[in-house]
Design an enzyme around this catalytic site. Structure first.
Site, PDB file in Angstrom:
ATOM      1  N   VAL A 167     -20.254  -4.005  83.524  1.00 49.52           N
ATOM      2  CA  VAL A 167     -20.401  -5.277  82.807  1.00 49.52           C
ATOM      3  C   VAL A 167     -20.967  -6.300  83.779  1.00 49.52           C
ATOM      4  CG1 VAL A 167     -19.266  -7.021  81.391  1.00 49.52           C
ATOM      5  CG2 VAL A 167     -18.287  -4.733  81.527  1.00 49.52           C
TER       6      VAL A 167
ATOM      7  N   LEU B  73     -22.297  -9.125  88.986  1.00 50.24           N
ATOM      8  CA  LEU B  73     -21.463 -10.329  88.786  1.00 50.24           C
ATOM      9  C   LEU B  73     -19.976 -10.006  88.989  1.00 50.24           C
ATOM     10  CD1 LEU B  73     -22.871 -12.051  85.554  1.00 50.24           C
ATOM     11  CD2 LEU B  73     -23.091 -12.823  87.911  1.00 50.24           C
TER      12      LEU B  73
ATOM     13  N   LYS C 268     -19.159  -3.158  76.477  1.00 50.96           N
ATOM     14  CA  LYS C 268     -18.828  -4.061  77.594  1.00 50.96           C
ATOM     15  C   LYS C 268     -17.592  -4.894  77.264  1.00 50.96           C
ATOM     16  CE  LYS C 268     -23.604  -4.422  79.214  1.00 50.96           C
ATOM     17  NZ  LYS C 268     -24.775  -5.276  79.339  1.00 50.96           N
TER      18      LYS C 268
ATOM     19  N   GLY D 180     -33.133   8.709  88.439  1.00 49.49           N
ATOM     20  CA  GLY D 180     -33.204   7.562  87.538  1.00 49.49           C
ATOM     21  C   GLY D 180     -33.493   6.274  88.302  1.00 49.49           C
TER      22      GLY D 180
ATOM     23  N   GLY E  61     -30.469  -5.266  85.653  1.00 49.27           N
ATOM     24  CA  GLY E  61     -31.594  -5.031  86.565  1.00 49.27           C
ATOM     25  C   GLY E  61     -31.225  -3.974  87.584  1.00 49.27           C
TER      26      GLY E  61
HETATM   27  N1  LIG Z   1     -30.977  -0.227  84.860  1.00 50.82           N
HETATM   28  C1  LIG Z   1     -30.143  -1.267  84.754  1.00 50.82           C
HETATM   29  O1  LIG Z   1     -30.514  -2.431  84.863  1.00 50.82           O
HETATM   30  C2  LIG Z   1     -28.677  -1.025  84.487  1.00 50.82           C
HETATM   31  C3  LIG Z   1     -27.783  -2.105  84.444  1.00 50.82           C
HETATM   32  C4  LIG Z   1     -26.418  -1.861  84.266  1.00 50.82           C
HETATM   33  C5  LIG Z   1     -25.976  -0.564  84.060  1.00 50.82           C
HETATM   34  N2  LIG Z   1     -26.887   0.442  84.056  1.00 50.82           N
HETATM   35  C6  LIG Z   1     -26.382   1.791  83.825  1.00 50.82           C
HETATM   36  O2  LIG Z   1     -26.725   2.605  84.939  1.00 50.82           O
HETATM   37  C7  LIG Z   1     -26.916   3.943  84.509  1.00 50.82           C
HETATM   38  C8  LIG Z   1     -28.290   4.411  84.988  1.00 50.82           C
HETATM   39  O3  LIG Z   1     -29.278   3.577  84.422  1.00 50.82           O
HETATM   40  P1  LIG Z   1     -30.822   3.832  84.733  1.00 50.82           P
HETATM   41  O4  LIG Z   1     -31.523   2.625  84.252  1.00 50.82           O
HETATM   42  O5  LIG Z   1     -30.982   4.273  86.140  1.00 50.82           O
HETATM   43  O6  LIG Z   1     -31.105   5.076  83.748  1.00 50.82           O
HETATM   44  P2  LIG Z   1     -32.316   6.111  83.840  1.00 50.82           P
HETATM   45  O7  LIG Z   1     -33.457   5.554  84.609  1.00 50.82           O
HETATM   46  O8  LIG Z   1     -32.529   6.592  82.451  1.00 50.82           O
HETATM   47  O9  LIG Z   1     -31.720   7.324  84.716  1.00 50.82           O
HETATM   48  C9  LIG Z   1     -30.699   8.159  84.221  1.00 50.82           C
HETATM   49  C10 LIG Z   1     -30.543   9.313  85.182  1.00 50.82           C
HETATM   50  O10 LIG Z   1     -29.493  10.157  84.686  1.00 50.82           O
HETATM   51  C11 LIG Z   1     -29.952  11.516  84.641  1.00 50.82           C
HETATM   52  N3  LIG Z   1     -29.235  12.252  83.602  1.00 50.82           N
HETATM   53  C12 LIG Z   1     -29.291  12.076  82.267  1.00 50.82           C
HETATM   54  N4  LIG Z   1     -28.474  12.978  81.658  1.00 50.82           N
HETATM   55  C13 LIG Z   1     -27.917  13.707  82.618  1.00 50.82           C
HETATM   56  C14 LIG Z   1     -26.998  14.807  82.636  1.00 50.82           C
HETATM   57  N5  LIG Z   1     -26.493  15.319  81.505  1.00 50.82           N
HETATM   58  N6  LIG Z   1     -26.632  15.355  83.825  1.00 50.82           N
HETATM   59  C15 LIG Z   1     -27.131  14.857  84.987  1.00 50.82           C
HETATM   60  N7  LIG Z   1     -27.999  13.811  85.040  1.00 50.82           N
HETATM   61  C16 LIG Z   1     -28.389  13.254  83.872  1.00 50.82           C
HETATM   62  C17 LIG Z   1     -31.438  11.386  84.360  1.00 50.82           C
HETATM   63  O11 LIG Z   1     -32.094  12.586  84.705  1.00 50.82           O
HETATM   64  P3  LIG Z   1     -33.679  12.780  84.495  1.00 50.82           P
HETATM   65  O12 LIG Z   1     -34.356  12.045  85.615  1.00 50.82           O
HETATM   66  O13 LIG Z   1     -33.829  14.271  84.607  1.00 50.82           O
HETATM   67  O14 LIG Z   1     -34.008  12.259  83.141  1.00 50.82           O
HETATM   68  C18 LIG Z   1     -31.801  10.212  85.276  1.00 50.82           C
HETATM   69  O15 LIG Z   1     -31.928  10.679  86.605  1.00 50.82           O
HETATM   70  C19 LIG Z   1     -26.774   3.917  82.987  1.00 50.82           C
HETATM   71  O16 LIG Z   1     -25.460   4.289  82.640  1.00 50.82           O
HETATM   72  C20 LIG Z   1     -27.033   2.465  82.630  1.00 50.82           C
HETATM   73  O17 LIG Z   1     -26.396   2.073  81.432  1.00 50.82           O
HETATM   74  C21 LIG Z   1     -28.196   0.265  84.280  1.00 50.82           C
END
Ligand SMILES: NC(=O)c1ccc[n+]([C@@H]2O[C@H](COP(=O)([O-])OP(=O)(O)OC[C@H]3O[C@@H](n4cnc5c(N)ncnc54)[C@H](OP(=O)(O)O)[C@@H]3O)[C@@H](O)[C@H]2O)c1
Length: 396
Positions: free
Chosen positions: A167, A171, A240, A35, A360
């Site tokens: 959250v 920050l 959050k 991801g 981000g």
């Molecule tokens: N991106 C941001 O700015 C941000 C900010 C704050 C918090 N977050 C949090 O950080 C987390 C990751 O965000 P992201 O943006 O990196 O999401 P993402 O790009 O959608 O990546 C999610 C990852 O989780 C894997 N996954 C999904 N279901 C799974 C399961 N059942 N078992 C094992 N792996 C699984 C996916 O696998 P595949 O590659 O096979 O689909 C992918 O590798 C989320 O909880 C998000 O809310 C993100």
């Protein structure tokens, strides 16, 4: 030999055996390796390795997983090869949770997924003594049965769950609230902007963009998820708010939050993202009119999270689109920013303000990495303490 070891040897009056004070190996399992956040964490594991080794810490990646499979290699996986090896050598997804539970410790599990299924295994891992680090909101904001199972498992083994990026990304929000709570402060009320997506959308609406177009732009710019339903329904921001309030010791779950969505939830009941974005055009006119009224009154729409303590100690938690004067601090935020304005016994003279970019990939991964290091260092100290205890006992 490092200065700390020389000092320790002076205290103990004997030389230390090789292991005490040597480089500590801490194993790491990463879920969500392919991801956005997971890939960035892998880069940090690679690029920060030398600096960590110099400080006596060696983080060894031993397991990776995504939604399609998992790979465990006890001898270590090079972070830069992890995603490719997972694709080529990964086992089918079933069985990973138990396999992680059987890995030798010390181990830190990083959950960089957004998966409820992954979160359902937290009690099992924590009860096995595995520390968990995560930006995934679904665990820390889980409803009672799971939330209680997580805290009981932690209480039994002392395993930690670090979630500071759930959250506001990097920050200093949750740590600050937990520190105030630990120090006996009493939060009276706060207001906050917790959704970068909705800040961007409402900002665009105030400049005359239609709702559907504003949401499309938020998706393209990476503020919103490809399927922005959870943002627009308010669920993401409400989770959050639950996490913030739990940091303040409030017994609260999602259903206790009064949540007013940005658009009628009936519009959001569409699993296909492009169709959902087209459907949103039905709300364009309503929001154009609202934005025009706000402009005429020198006000701005914000998606405001708020908490007001009641006399009983519990309080009213609410999340809703609301109008505030244009010079209100929460109306002046950049689209990517989150902010919290908090009034408490300790902050009576003036409220505490915390604000800055709150989402981000880079910032989130940096915060996850900081949580990982804090956990690994805690594990290293615990190991050293055990070894010194053994040494002192042997010397007695
Ligand atoms: N991106 C941001 O700015 C941000 C900010 C704050 C918090 N977050 C949090 O950080 C987390 C990751 O965000 P992201 O943006 O990196 O999401 P993402 O790009 O959608 O990546 C999610 C990852 O989780 C894997 N996954 C999904 N279901 C799974 C399961 N059942 N078992 C094992 N792996 C699984 C996916 O696998 P595949 O590659 O096979 O689909 C992918 O590798 C989320 O909880 C998000 O809310 C993100």
């Amino acid at each position: 030999m490092c200065a700390a070891n020389i000092k320790l040897e002076e205290i103990l009056g004997q030389s230390l055996p090789g292991r005490v004070g040597a480089t500590r190996h801490i194993d790491v399992a990463l879920i969500g390796a392919s991801g956005r956040v997971g890939r960035r964490v892998l880069e940090l594991l690679q690029t920060r390795q030398r600096a960590l080794l110099a400080s006596g810490l060696c983080l060894r990646l031993v397991a990776v997983a995504n939604s399609r499979g998992w790979l465990i290699a006890r001898e270590g996986i090079a972070p830069e090869q992890a995603v490719e090896r997972l694709a080529n050598e990964g086992a089918a997804v079933v069985g990973f949770a138990d396999a992680v539970g059987r890995l030798p410790q010390p181990l830190v599990l990083l959950d960089c997924s957004a998966s409820a299924e992954v979160v359902s295994h937290y009690p099992h891992w924590l009860a096995a003594g595995i520390d968990v680090v995560t930006p995934n909101k679904l665990g820390p904001s889980a409803d009672w049965p799971l939330a209680r199972a997580i805290s009981s498992a932690r209480a039994v083994t002392g395993a930690t769950l670090r979630d500071s990026t759930t959250v506001g990304a990097q920050l200093p929000l949750l740590d600050t609230l937990r520190a105030l709570e630990d120090a006996g402060d009493r939060v009276l009320r706060f207001e906050a902007v917790l959704s970068g997506t909705l800040s961007y959308v409402l900002g665009s609406l105030s400049r005359g963009t239609g709702l559907a177009q504003a949401v499309r732009e938020a998706v393209v710019l990476g503020y919103a998820e490809p399927h922005p339903g959870r943002d627009l329904s308010g669920e993401d921001a409400a989770r959050k708010l639950v996490i913030l309030l739990r940091a303040l010791g409030q017994d609260i779950q999602l259903s206790d939050v009064e949540c007013v969505p940005l658009v009628d939830v009936a519009l959001l009941d569409e699993p296909d993202a492009p169709s959902l974005l087209n459907r949103l055009e039905a709300a364009d006119e309503t929001w154009r009119a609202r934005a025009a009224v706000a402009q005429a009154r020198r006000e701005r729409w914000i998606y405001r999270a708020s908490f007001e303590r009641s006399d009983t100690g519990r309080g009213r938690a609410r999340i809703a689109p609301e109008r505030v004067p244009i010079d209100h601090p929460l109306a002046r935020l950049a689209p990517c920013e989150n902010a919290l304005i908090l009034h408490s016994d300790y902050y009576r003279a003036a409220p505490l303000h915390i604000a800055g970019p709150g989402a981000g990939t880079d910032l989130t991964a940096a915060g996850v990495f900081a949580d990982l290091l804090a956990t690994a260092r805690q594990q290293a100290i615990a190991r050293t303490a055990i070894e010194i205890e053994d040494l002192v006992e042997a010397a007695a």
